[in-house]
Design an enzyme around this catalytic site. Structure first.
Site, short mmCIF file in Angstrom:
data_model
loop_
_atom_site.label_atom_id
_atom_site.label_comp_id
_atom_site.label_asym_id
_atom_site.label_seq_id
_atom_site.Cartn_x
_atom_site.Cartn_y
_atom_site.Cartn_z
N LYS A 30 0.83 -1.21 0.00
CA LYS A 30 0.00 0.00 0.00
C LYS A 30 0.86 1.25 0.00
CE LYS A 30 -0.51 0.11 5.04
NZ LYS A 30 -1.45 0.12 6.18
N TYR A 256 14.66 29.54 11.62
CA TYR A 256 13.39 30.23 11.75
C TYR A 256 13.01 30.41 13.21
CZ TYR A 256 12.64 28.80 6.83
OH TYR A 256 12.75 28.60 5.47
#
Length: 357
Positions: A30, A256
């Site tokens: 999957k 950041y």
């Protein structure tokens, strides 16, 4: 320079063969084979002698059929497009009693696996009475064309949980279902339940089962920490490069939003060309990377870059390893970064160079 996601093909195949041993394995493919690449993974599984596959996507199931014309393909999610199942000989779960009564005529000629809900409660028939009801109704159906009950299955949602009784509870409930149905005279070509964790906890396939339905172990990650690293080997490497070395002073911030504050003068930071835009989880960036065989702490994560605190031995163009068999995906799973599949699924194959070596 661009960060690279790469798989060593021989190591991948060797690991699959080690995991499989002499057992019948249904390989879970999957989500693009855990993002290893569906075509690549299926081809390797076929080389290892695995010819049974499962996925949650009809589109992927059809792709598997085109790669493996003679394989058994099992769809773990029910769909409402029935003709492709017949056209491509794709077997499918029966997800509920209501679905059965609504669609048993639509399912004529399609191979079905009866699903037992168990403790996961995600899908399936709720109890043994519902399973027997479907079997009896199907047996009494005199239509010339009707669905084919080919399998019986469940999913263990707690096999990788230790110190709690839930796995033993779901396993015992399931084994009782299997015993009851078989004792009633019904038979199935396929009976499967085990994920990677259950497969290793039980040291193989459960009695009366035809297959173990294995996912993450085939892709090189351990389902729980006491499995030996020699038993499951990671073929994946994710690496970036040192673009340059920056030197910052005590009290200066980098990254950041004040992500890192230097606590000493002349702190050396390697600027690396990989970030969360490439699929590095923020929780992963709370740990280390390997440069020239040594671990160094990641100090800040940005979209396309990260800062790694280094020493004077590190230079521009040095490789920075985020994942390989020495700094494995499952190591960070056990440190709480996220599930093996979560870390793998995060990788951005549009921004990373993808290689099979």
């Amino acid at each position: 320079m661009t960060a690279i996601w790469s798989v060593d093909k021989q190591t991948f195949l060797n690991n699959v063969q080690t995991v499989k041993q002499q057992n019948n394995i249904m390989a879970v493919v999957k989500n693009n084979a855990y993002h290893y690449g569906l075509e690549f993974a299926v081809e390797q599984f076929l080389k290892a002698g695995i010819d049974t596959f499962s996925t949650t996507s009809l589109k992927e199931a059809i792709r598997v059929r085109k790669i493996a014309p003679n394989a058994t393909i099992f769809l773990m999610n029910a769909v409402y497009e029935f003709e492709p199942l017949r056209t491509y000989d794709i077997e499918m779960t029966l997800p509920s009693l209501a679905y059965y009564y609504d669609h048993y005529e639509d399912l004529a000629g399609i191979k079905i696996h009866l699903e037992y809900e168990n403790l996961l409660h995600r899908s399936g028939l709720k109890n043994i009475n519902e399973i027997i009801e479907v079997l009896e109704h199907h047996h009494s159906n005199t239509n010339t064309e009707k669905m084919i009950i080919n399998g019986l299955w469940t999913h263990f949602g707690y096999a990788d949980e230790f110190g709690v009784p839930d796995y033993e509870q779901e396993k015992e409930a399931w084994l009782q279902v299997v015993d009851t149905v078989l004792a009633a005279g019904y038979s199935f070509n396929m009976i499967h339940a085990q994920n990677s964790a259950s497969y290793y906890r039980e040291d193989g396939i459960l009695p009366q089962h035809t297959h173990a339905r294995v996912g993450i172990a085939l892709y090189g990650s351990r389902p729980y920490s006491t499995v030996s690293e020699q038993d499951i080997v990671q073929s994946l490497t994710v690496k970036g490069n040192v673009i340059q070395i920056r030197e910052v002073q005590q009290g200066q911030y980098c990254g950041y939003s004040f992500a890192f504050e230097a606590v000493k003068d002349n702190t050396k930071l390697a600027v690396v060309d990989i970030g969360y835009g490439d699929g590095i989880l923020k929780a992963r960036a709370q740990h280390e990377a390997i440069i020239n065989g040594k671990r160094y702490p990641i100090r800040a994560l940005m979209m396309s870059h990260m800062f790694v605190e280094v020493d004077e031995t590190i230079n521009a163009q040095d490789e920075v390893i985020l994942y390989n068999n020495d700094i494995r995906v499952d190591e960070f799973t056990f440190k709480g970064v996220g599930a093996n599949s979560e870390q793998l699924s995060a990788m951005n194959h549009d921004s990373l160079i993808k290689e099979y070596r």
